[in-house]
Design an enzyme around this catalytic site. Structure first.
Site, PDB file in Angstrom:
ATOM      1  N   GLY A   1     -27.626 -45.310  14.515  1.00 63.58           N
ATOM      2  CA  GLY A   1     -26.307 -44.694  14.663  1.00 63.58           C
ATOM      3  C   GLY A   1     -25.258 -45.767  14.879  1.00 63.58           C
ATOM      4  O   GLY A   1     -25.446 -46.683  15.691  1.00 63.58           O
TER       5      GLY A   1
ATOM      6  N   CYS B   1     -22.816 -36.740  25.697  1.00 60.17           N
ATOM      7  CA  CYS B   1     -24.272 -36.647  25.792  1.00 60.17           C
ATOM      8  C   CYS B   1     -24.723 -35.872  27.020  1.00 60.17           C
ATOM      9  O   CYS B   1     -25.913 -35.558  27.144  1.00 60.17           O
ATOM     10  CB  CYS B   1     -24.893 -38.041  25.799  1.00 60.17           C
ATOM     11  SG  CYS B   1     -24.350 -39.089  27.163  1.00 60.17           S
TER      12      CYS B   1
ATOM     13  N   ARG C   1     -22.326 -33.323  28.667  1.00 62.44           N
ATOM     14  CA  ARG C   1     -21.411 -32.235  29.016  1.00 62.44           C
ATOM     15  C   ARG C   1     -20.788 -31.628  27.763  1.00 62.44           C
ATOM     16  O   ARG C   1     -20.591 -32.308  26.747  1.00 62.44           O
ATOM     17  CB  ARG C   1     -20.306 -32.708  29.962  1.00 62.44           C
ATOM     18  CG  ARG C   1     -19.148 -33.420  29.314  1.00 62.44           C
ATOM     19  CD  ARG C   1     -18.022 -33.755  30.306  1.00 62.44           C
ATOM     20  NE  ARG C   1     -18.500 -34.634  31.359  1.00 62.44           N
ATOM     21  CZ  ARG C   1     -18.573 -34.278  32.645  1.00 62.44           C
ATOM     22  NH1 ARG C   1     -18.184 -33.081  33.030  1.00 62.44           N
ATOM     23  NH2 ARG C   1     -19.018 -35.125  33.553  1.00 62.44           N
TER      24      ARG C   1
ATOM     25  N   GLY D   1     -21.958 -45.098  15.674  1.00 61.30           N
ATOM     26  CA  GLY D   1     -20.786 -44.562  16.366  1.00 61.30           C
ATOM     27  C   GLY D   1     -20.499 -45.319  17.640  1.00 61.30           C
ATOM     28  O   GLY D   1     -20.915 -46.471  17.816  1.00 61.30           O
ATOM     29  N   SER D   2     -19.786 -44.662  18.566  1.00 61.44           N
ATOM     30  CA  SER D   2     -19.376 -45.330  19.800  1.00 61.44           C
ATOM     31  C   SER D   2     -20.575 -45.739  20.648  1.00 61.44           C
ATOM     32  O   SER D   2     -20.589 -46.822  21.244  1.00 61.44           O
ATOM     33  CB  SER D   2     -18.444 -44.418  20.605  1.00 61.44           C
ATOM     34  OG  SER D   2     -19.095 -43.204  20.948  1.00 61.44           O
ATOM     35  N   MET D   3     -21.607 -44.886  20.719  1.00 59.22           N
ATOM     36  CA  MET D   3     -22.799 -45.226  21.496  1.00 59.22           C
ATOM     37  C   MET D   3     -23.538 -46.394  20.857  1.00 59.22           C
ATOM     38  O   MET D   3     -24.076 -47.263  21.555  1.00 59.22           O
ATOM     39  CB  MET D   3     -23.720 -44.013  21.619  1.00 59.22           C
ATOM     40  CG  MET D   3     -23.163 -42.887  22.459  1.00 59.22           C
ATOM     41  SD  MET D   3     -23.167 -43.253  24.221  1.00 59.22           S
ATOM     42  CE  MET D   3     -24.748 -42.578  24.702  1.00 59.22           C
TER      43      MET D   3
ATOM     44  N   GLN E   1     -16.832 -45.924  31.632  1.00 60.70           N
ATOM     45  CA  GLN E   1     -15.551 -45.847  30.929  1.00 60.70           C
ATOM     46  C   GLN E   1     -15.617 -45.068  29.625  1.00 60.70           C
ATOM     47  O   GLN E   1     -14.575 -44.687  29.086  1.00 60.70           O
ATOM     48  CB  GLN E   1     -15.037 -47.259  30.618  1.00 60.70           C
ATOM     49  CG  GLN E   1     -14.690 -48.085  31.837  1.00 60.70           C
ATOM     50  CD  GLN E   1     -13.991 -49.364  31.458  1.00 60.70           C
ATOM     51  OE1 GLN E   1     -13.014 -49.363  30.724  1.00 60.70           O
ATOM     52  NE2 GLN E   1     -14.493 -50.481  31.953  1.00 60.70           N
TER      53      GLN E   1
END
Length: 478
Positions: A191, A50, A52, A193-195, A115
């Protein structure tokens, strides 16, 4: 072959630029294929988060590969090279490895010590591997970076605060929604996903009363909702088409889909706020952590709506890890980098040592054949003893120089010893699988190139400033 890094991050670019260069999961394989089709690139890995986008490429020519990567990134983003160069940074060879180790350790994150970057690097590596875009060099680099990141997080307190972009955004949201913060309130997570998973975990710990997970596919949303339920939080899973209805119930909405185009529109938000039964004084805080952004810009102008996006978080970043923990992490990174580079140098000299020993073995065999022709009367035991004696002599003569050249080669500048060995014993290029220096550098040390003002002489003016100056290099790893 050496590693070239070209990147754009929150340290060097505003959010509008990061949005343009963002690489989605759909984009990543296509851009990787284009990189591999370039004439100077043999391996490629794209790290996209988010805040880079970094392209790691194994190249045989610094200048040529830099031009190719720059042009591909400009084409992908729609930015002109002259605009892109103001926000891009370049690292090469050892500096590229050092940067990735620092990134994996959370030292270059917007929230120092977070992390999540480890999982994002793992995803980038897995994607590259799945496309067969990662060879020996990137396999070793990525795996070592992941090991370094794990070591930093396990041996230091850099992540003791448990901070992440998600936690920072939700902590700020808690201060906006009113007394009691997030306790007992309703949150919508868009969403799965990981976020999304990280958001559900943080909301659960914060005492949220109810979570609605919205996703394009209900199955994945249901999985996250189950996670919330298993922790004692009421949860529901909905499909994306049901988002306006979910928003009508929300105090906080977190979104990070990676979609191209707005997911939370002005019309949907207006409709949600106008739903019967919703208190017009009830605030709605939207945490837009997507890149590109998920929320239509005009939404922030609605009464009672606060949008916290990456731009606002970037303006007022969280403190993150304590200075002592960050220093301890940097010490580990420096030590691991030294070990990694020593191993890489040793790997480069090993083929030379192997070729030398093979040359010696060939000479021994040739001389034994000559002995057979000159002394045909030697019986087998006598010949075997002569052969063993000759081989022992050769082994003893080669032992000290080969051990010593490995020791010397593992130190900075040690490749010159391997080169000397090849020259002294006339080892042909075909017999030595030595890693070639980038042809356009002509084997020269990068330190001989004037990059102190950010330029490389002789390059296309649009590309010159891709090379970061010394000060900027230090800042990006601070």
């Amino acid at each position: 072959m050496s590693v070239l890094l070209v990147g754009v991050s929150h340290r060097t670019a505003p959010v509008p630029v990061l949005e343009r260069v963002a690489v989605t999961d759909t984009d990543r394989p296509k851009l990787t294929d284009k990189l591999l089709a370039s004439s100077h690139i043999s391996e490629a890995m794209i790290v996209s988060t988010c805040n880079r986008v970094e392209i790691y490429a194994v190249v045989d020519a610094f200048h040529g590969a830099l031009a190719e990567v720059g042009e591909l990134l400009a084409d992908h983003s729609g930015l002109d090279l002259t605009d892109l160069h103001r926000h891009a940074y370049v690292r090469y060879s050892e500096a590229a490895a050092e940067h990735l180790f620092a990134v994996a350790s959370g030292l270059d994150s917007m929230v120092i010590g977070e992390q999540q970057i480890l999982g994002q690097i793992r995803t980038a590596y897995a994607s590259s591997d799945a496309q067969q875009a990662a060879g020996r060099t990137l396999h070793e680099l990525a795996q070592q970076a992941l090991r370094v990141g794990k070591r930093v997080h396990s041996e230091t307190g850099i992540d003791s605060a448990g901070a992440s972009v998600v936690s920072v955004a939700l902590d700020r949201a808690a201060g906006i929604v009113g007394a009691g913060g997030l306790t007992g309130r309703t949150a919508v997570v868009v969403g799965a996903g990981s976020m999304g998973g990280l958001s559900v975990a943080h909301l659960t710990r914060a005492g949220i009363g109810r979570i609605v997970v919205v996703n394009r596919t209900r199955e994945r949303a249901e999985h996250l909702a189950d996670t919330a339920r298993s922790n004692g939080v009421a949860a529901e899973a909905l499909e994306l088409a049901e988002l306006p209805d979910a928003m009508a119930q929300a105090d906080v909405l977190v979104t990070c889909t990676g979609a191209v185009g707005a997911v939370v529109t002005l019309a949907d938000t207006h409709r949600a706020l106008a739903q019967p039964g919703r208190d017009s004084e009830r605030p709605l805080v939207i945490c837009d952590l997507g890149l590109p952004r998920d929320v239509e810009p005009a939404v922030s102008g609605l009464p009672g709506v606060t949008v916290l996006d990456m731009e606002s978080l970037q303006r007022d970043p969280a403190a993150g890890a304590a200075a002592s923990d960050a220093d301890a992490a940097r010490t580990i990174v420096a030590a691991e980098l030294a070990n990694y580079l020593a191993g890489q140098r040793l790997a480069e000299v090993t083929p030379t040592v192997t070729a030398l020993r093979q040359r010696a073995a060939d000479v021994v065999e040739a001389e034994l054949m000559r002995l057979d022709s000159r002394l045909p009367g030697l019986d087998d035991p006598e010949r075997d003893e002569v052969a063993r004696t000759v081989r022992r002599v050769v082994d003893k003569l080669l032992h000290a120089p080969t051990v010593r050249v490995k020791q010397l080669a593992s130190a900075p500048g040690g490749d010159s010893y391997a080169a000397a060995l090849r020259e002294l014993f006339e080892l042909s290029p075909g017999s030595v699988e030595a890693v070639a220096k980038p042809t356009e550098l002509g084997g020269a040390d990068l330190g001989a190139i004037d990059i102190t003002d950010g330029f490389i002489a002789g390059q296309d003016p649009r590309l010159r400033r891709f090379v970061a100056d010394d000060n900027r290099g230090k800042e990006s790893q601070a």
